[in-house]
Design a protein around this motif. Structure first.
Motif, PDB file in Angstrom:
ATOM      1  N   LEU A 185       9.949  12.248 -12.939  1.00  9.17           N
ATOM      2  CA  LEU A 185       8.956  11.936 -11.909  1.00  9.17           C
ATOM      3  C   LEU A 185       7.904  10.956 -12.421  1.00  9.17           C
ATOM      4  N   ILE A 186       7.494  11.113 -13.669  1.00  7.78           N
ATOM      5  CA  ILE A 186       6.499  10.198 -14.232  1.00  7.78           C
ATOM      6  C   ILE A 186       7.066   8.775 -14.293  1.00  7.78           C
ATOM      7  N   TYR A 187       8.295   8.648 -14.799  1.00  4.96           N
ATOM      8  CA  TYR A 187       8.913   7.319 -14.887  1.00  4.96           C
ATOM      9  C   TYR A 187       9.178   6.729 -13.505  1.00  4.96           C
ATOM     10  N   ALA A 188       9.657   7.542 -12.575  1.00  5.26           N
ATOM     11  CA  ALA A 188       9.944   7.046 -11.228  1.00  5.26           C
ATOM     12  C   ALA A 188       8.663   6.587 -10.538  1.00  5.26           C
ATOM     13  N   GLY A 189       7.572   7.346 -10.685  1.00  7.53           N
ATOM     14  CA  GLY A 189       6.304   6.935 -10.090  1.00  7.53           C
ATOM     15  C   GLY A 189       5.806   5.628 -10.658  1.00  7.53           C
ATOM     16  N   ALA A 190       5.936   5.462 -11.964  1.00  8.15           N
ATOM     17  CA  ALA A 190       5.503   4.209 -12.596  1.00  8.15           C
ATOM     18  C   ALA A 190       6.345   3.032 -12.118  1.00  8.15           C
ATOM     19  N   ILE A 191       7.638   3.257 -11.948  1.00  3.34           N
ATOM     20  CA  ILE A 191       8.519   2.175 -11.482  1.00  3.34           C
ATOM     21  C   ILE A 191       8.192   1.794 -10.043  1.00  3.34           C
ATOM     22  N   VAL A 192       7.917   2.769  -9.186  1.00  2.00           N
ATOM     23  CA  VAL A 192       7.578   2.469  -7.790  1.00  2.00           C
ATOM     24  C   VAL A 192       6.254   1.713  -7.720  1.00  2.00           C
ATOM     25  N   ILE A 193       5.290   2.093  -8.542  1.00  3.28           N
ATOM     26  CA  ILE A 193       4.020   1.352  -8.577  1.00  3.28           C
ATOM     27  C   ILE A 193       4.257  -0.076  -9.064  1.00  3.28           C
ATOM     28  N   PHE A 194       5.129  -0.233 -10.053  1.00  4.31           N
ATOM     29  CA  PHE A 194       5.458  -1.583 -10.521  1.00  4.31           C
ATOM     30  C   PHE A 194       6.119  -2.403  -9.424  1.00  4.31           C
ATOM     31  N   LEU A 195       7.024  -1.789  -8.651  1.00  2.00           N
ATOM     32  CA  LEU A 195       7.697  -2.513  -7.571  1.00  2.00           C
ATOM     33  C   LEU A 195       6.733  -2.896  -6.452  1.00  2.00           C
ATOM     34  N   SER A 196       5.619  -2.176  -6.325  1.00  2.00           N
ATOM     35  CA  SER A 196       4.638  -2.561  -5.309  1.00  2.00           C
ATOM     36  C   SER A 196       4.023  -3.920  -5.620  1.00  2.00           C
ATOM     37  N   LEU A 197       4.055  -4.314  -6.890  1.00  2.00           N
ATOM     38  CA  LEU A 197       3.520  -5.632  -7.253  1.00  2.00           C
ATOM     39  C   LEU A 197       4.264  -6.759  -6.543  1.00  2.00           C
ATOM     40  N   ILE A 198       5.550  -6.563  -6.283  1.00  2.00           N
ATOM     41  CA  ILE A 198       6.323  -7.584  -5.565  1.00  2.00           C
ATOM     42  C   ILE A 198       5.720  -7.814  -4.182  1.00  2.00           C
TER      43      ILE A 198
ATOM     44  N   VAL B 218       0.839  -1.202   0.000  1.00  2.00           N
ATOM     45  CA  VAL B 218       0.000   0.000   0.000  1.00  2.00           C
ATOM     46  C   VAL B 218       0.874   1.252   0.000  1.00  2.00           C
ATOM     47  N   ALA B 219       1.952   1.256   0.804  1.00  2.00           N
ATOM     48  CA  ALA B 219       2.840   2.416   0.866  1.00  2.00           C
ATOM     49  C   ALA B 219       3.523   2.654  -0.487  1.00  2.00           C
ATOM     50  N   PHE B 220       3.988   1.613  -1.137  1.00  2.00           N
ATOM     51  CA  PHE B 220       4.608   1.761  -2.458  1.00  2.00           C
ATOM     52  C   PHE B 220       3.600   2.309  -3.465  1.00  2.00           C
ATOM     53  N   ASP B 221       2.352   1.829  -3.394  1.00  2.00           N
ATOM     54  CA  ASP B 221       1.327   2.343  -4.305  1.00  2.00           C
ATOM     55  C   ASP B 221       1.066   3.831  -4.080  1.00  2.00           C
ATOM     56  N   ILE B 222       0.958   4.227  -2.823  1.00  2.00           N
ATOM     57  CA  ILE B 222       0.669   5.633  -2.516  1.00  2.00           C
ATOM     58  C   ILE B 222       1.822   6.534  -2.942  1.00  2.00           C
TER      59      ILE B 222
END
Length: 174
Positions: free
Chosen positions: A43-56, A19-23
């Motif tokens: 920022l757009i790319y970094a946000g997308a990568i962090v959301i992708f890492l939340s999948l783990i 949840v924290a990674f998604d937020i």
């Protein structure tokens, strides 16, 4: 008595990390989209990568909450039921045979290094016979051309006569 898990299940830490990674990912992505800064694409790319890492973390949370009844696990972890009758005797024999064959292959490969190609090689190795290794000594020397007519040189190395033709090397002037 087993503890009863309600709500989020066993892996609460993985759930809150997801949840924290998604937020954080969504906030960074939205800042990149709506705030007028010169590094908005980062920022757009970094946000997308962090959301992708939340999948783990979501996969960890989900797979950590999968429950399998112990009756289904018995065969997978080697806990065989004793009351299966004749079928357990056959499957036990097959398991023992499979274990013997695989351990025999494993020890054979460790002992010999690699499987050999010929049957005579294998029987000689299994019988413990001596392995013959022939060594060939080769003498090499730098020769300078003395005349234009080819002739042969005879060299004696380890009680073997080897006849080598005289060769010349042509080089182009540079």
């Amino acid at each position: 008595m087993e503890p009863v898990y309600r709500g989020l299940g066993r892996c609460v830490c993985c759930f809150w990390l997801a949840v924290a990674f998604d937020i954080v990912g969504l906030l960074v992505l939205l800042i990149g989209v709506f705030v007028n800064v010169f590094f908005y694409d980062l920022l757009i790319y970094a946000g997308a990568i962090v959301i992708f890492l939340s999948l783990i973390w979501w996969v960890f949370w989900y797979s950590g909450n999968i429950e399998v009844p112990p009756a289904e696990l018995e065969d997978d972890v080697g806990l065989l039921k004793k009351d299966k009758g004749a079928l357990s005797g056959i499957s036990g024999a097959v398991r023992r045979l499979s274990s013997r064959v695989s351990s025999g292959i494993r020890t054979s490969l460790r002992r010999n290094g690699a499987p050999s190609g010929t049957r005579a090689d294998r029987t000689q190795r299994s019988a413990g016979g001596p392995t013959l290794v022939e060594q060939v000594a080769v003498a090499m020397a730098t020769m300078t051309p003395q005349e234009d007519t080819p002739h042969s040189t005879v060299s004696s190395v380890a009680s073997c006569d080897v006849e080598m033709p005289h060769t010349t090397t042509e080089t182009s002037p540079t």
